[in-house]
Design a protein around this motif. Structure first.
Motif, short mmCIF file in Angstrom:
data_model
loop_
_atom_site.label_atom_id
_atom_site.label_comp_id
_atom_site.label_asym_id
_atom_site.label_seq_id
_atom_site.Cartn_x
_atom_site.Cartn_y
_atom_site.Cartn_z
N GLN A 398 37.17 -50.65 6.16
CA GLN A 398 37.76 -51.33 5.00
C GLN A 398 36.69 -52.05 4.18
O GLN A 398 36.78 -52.12 2.96
CB GLN A 398 38.83 -52.31 5.48
CG GLN A 398 40.05 -51.57 6.04
CD GLN A 398 41.12 -52.52 6.56
OE1 GLN A 398 42.08 -52.81 5.87
NE2 GLN A 398 40.93 -53.00 7.77
N GLY A 402 36.48 -47.17 3.11
CA GLY A 402 36.79 -45.86 3.69
C GLY A 402 35.65 -44.87 3.69
O GLY A 402 35.85 -43.70 4.04
N TRP A 430 40.44 -44.68 10.33
CA TRP A 430 40.80 -44.77 8.90
C TRP A 430 42.24 -44.32 8.68
O TRP A 430 42.98 -44.93 7.90
CB TRP A 430 39.84 -43.95 8.05
CG TRP A 430 40.10 -44.05 6.58
CD1 TRP A 430 40.43 -43.03 5.73
CD2 TRP A 430 40.06 -45.24 5.76
NE1 TRP A 430 40.60 -43.50 4.45
CE2 TRP A 430 40.38 -44.85 4.44
CE3 TRP A 430 39.80 -46.58 6.03
CZ2 TRP A 430 40.44 -45.76 3.39
CZ3 TRP A 430 39.85 -47.49 4.98
CH2 TRP A 430 40.17 -47.09 3.68
N THR A 434 45.25 -46.88 7.34
CA THR A 434 45.90 -46.58 6.05
C THR A 434 47.35 -46.12 6.20
O THR A 434 48.14 -46.28 5.27
CB THR A 434 45.12 -45.50 5.27
OG1 THR A 434 44.93 -44.35 6.12
CG2 THR A 434 43.76 -46.02 4.83
N CYS A 445 44.94 -55.27 7.55
CA CYS A 445 44.63 -54.52 6.33
C CYS A 445 44.04 -55.44 5.26
O CYS A 445 44.56 -56.53 5.00
CB CYS A 445 45.89 -53.86 5.78
SG CYS A 445 46.71 -52.78 6.97
#
Length: 539
Positions: A398, A402, A430, A434, A445
């Protein structure tokens, strides 16, 4: 698939090794040990189905490690009847027209493959090599249509009264086939309408069978030439055990329960085909935990192998099954438990490489055996794989928006031979951050402020943030630990009479527009001086 002998060490009493030893003990010394699995490709092959596949793979590997030649066959029962339109295939109204057809004659309404059955076969055949499983695929529609089983069908027709006795053996009186009732061990797909809406009306004792269909078609066929006759599965199953000389095949707990289909097939196998039924073992259900809607909606609320491989690197997914006895019901998680699963795998890996100490020799052998069976190629890598926690990977990813290449470049001690495996883990991290984390762990996140927005800071809190920027950030490379960096920020808060919590919340707000995030000392060091000066230079 012929499985090669790989890690033939003194394995601990892993359940796969125990089963391999039982097979050898009960079946004797054979030139070839055939292990079987299979399914009707009537819908998505999900993780519950995969449990059978990997159970066979693990036992086959254990047999190979005993120095045995092993054949692992996987049967696609694609000559079964299309009984129900699934929820997740397009144009259900088209599929509706093909009910009662063999599933190989049902169109693939996605337009991708030549028929409905092949669509589901391709989905699993292309994925199994990713996890180190390479069975020999057998296509039953192809075999039936080529009249390969003509003799097996003839034997079943000639012995239908004995088969009736086998089927009745474990049934109560209410469910037994009546003595006066006609019983036929085979069914027929009509030559005119392709449906199994048929009834056998006569058999000449050899190869001639007469039938009539609801569509009006009536004819006599020769089972050596006619491609539309098929044994019922409780007879088909043991017929193929004999055909392929199967010595091991597991089954779901519904089939392996006392008096269930395995017990019936065992009788048919011995009495009709003269073959001792394969050794079996029961596998239990696989439940799912924390599956986000985004992952399951396209599959009709089931999770397929590629879905699991999006979150778990292949070795870790194998580890989940290798480390769990097949007759144990368990859940594969897609929520926060994912982090724990990776931690457990890494712990086992450290024990194998001697980084962590096992409690005793027995535990070491057990962990080593599970680890070997978890590897795609069944071998322990010469160089220990690079270890970084799944949690840390989500932070790095993050921070670098990414960019997996950037993450890998940020690890100066990563060796070339370690990169491929770590890249796969990073891709999984990843995907999880996500797709799963927004539902199950939103606090994980974040993204760095990159749109020019600013946190609303004032007074001593603003002063403290400015001092962190001017006094701590320039010295980031001089801190030997995250704790030292953290302490430098504590000291600034103390000098200004602030609670450290207030300063940390302000820094998180300035950096990621949230009031909490990854542990701040390490987080600043990951972001780096250049980015931090740009982000905090606004204040």
């Amino acid at each position: 698939m012929k499985i090669m002998n790989t890690e033939n060490k003194n394995s601990a009493a892993h359940w796969a090794d125990v089963m391999a030893q039982k097979i050898i003990r009960e079946k004797g010394d054979l030139d070839l040990y055939t292990c079987a699995s299979g399914i009707t490709p009537s819908g998505t092959v999900h993780l519950g189905n995969f449990r059978e596949i990997i159970t066979v793979d693990l036992v086959a590997r254990a047999l190979a490690d005993q120095g045995k030649n092993v054949r692992f066959i996987y049967s696609w029962d694609d000559y079964d009847v299309f009984r129900k339109v699934p929820a997740n295939m397009p144009n259900p109204e088209t599929l509706e027209k093909y009910l009662r057809f063999p599933i190989t004659l049902v169109p693939d309404t996605t337009g991708r493959d030549e028929n409905y059955a092949r669509h589901h076969e391709v989905d699993i055949e292309t994925q199994l090599p990713r996890i180190g499983i390479h069975p020999e695929f057998l296509y039953q529609a192809q075999r039936y249509r080529a009249n390969r089983y003509a003799e097996g069908i003839k034997i079943a027709l000639q012995n239908r009264e004995t088969i009736k006795e086998c089927l009745n053996e474990y049934r109560d009186d209410a469910h037994k086939i009546k003595a006066e009732e006609d019983y036929w061990p085979a069914s027929i797909f009509c030559a005119k309408c392709n449906r199994d809406t048929t009834q056998i009306t006569d058999y000449d004792g050899k190869y001639g069978v007469s039938y009539k269909c609801e569509c009006g078609c009536e004819e006599k066929i020769d089972i050596r030439k006619f491609s539309g006759i098929k044994l019922g599965w409780r007879i088909d199953w043991p017929m193929r055990w004999n055909e392929e000389k199967v010595v091991f095949e597991p089954g779901g707990k519904d089939h392996i329960s006392p008096g269930g289909s395995y017990d019936t097939a065992k009788l048919v196998s011995k009495r009709i085909y003269g073959w001792d039924a394969p050794i079996t073992m029961r596998y239990d259900f696989v439940n799912l935990k924390g599956v986000p809607g985004k992952m399951s909606s396209s599959k009709g609320k089931v999770i397929a192998l590629p879905d699991a491989l999006d979150v778990y690197q292949a070795e870790v997914l194998r580890y989940i099954f290798a480390g769990t006895r097949p007759n144990t019901e368990f859940a594969i998680s897609f929520d926060m438990d994912v982090l724990k699963v990776y931690e457990d795998y890494d712990k086992t890996e450290r024990i194998v490489y001697g980084v962590d100490k096992a409690k005793n020799d027995e535990q070491f052998e057990k962990e080593k055996r599970i680890y070997v069976l978890s590897q795609i190629d069944g071998k322990i890598p010469e160089t220990m794989p690079y270890q970084i926690t799944f949690r840390m990977l989500t932070t790095l990813l993050q921070t670098y928006s990414g960019d997996i290449d950037a993450v890998l470049k940020s690890l100066p001690d990563l060796k070339g031979e370690q990169e491929e495996r770590l890249r796969r883990r990073t891709e999984c991290a990843w995907f999880w951050i996500t797709h799963s984390a927004p539902d199950c762990a939103p606090e994980f996140c974040f993204s760095l402020r990159s749109d020019g927005s600013k946190a609303e800071l004032s007074g001593d809190v603003l002063k403290a943030v400015q001092r962190v920027r001017d006094e701590v950030v320039p010295r980031l490379e001089t801190f030997s630990t995250d704790k030292e960096c953290q302490q430098a920020m504590y000291d600034i808060a103390t000098e200004l009479g602030l609670e450290a919590k207030a300063l940390f919340a302000a820094l998180y707000d300035a950096l990621i527009a949230k009031d909490q995030g990854p542990r701040l000392g390490g987080f600043l060091r990951i972001i780096g001086k250049e980015k931090l000066l740009a982000l905090l230079g606004e204040y």
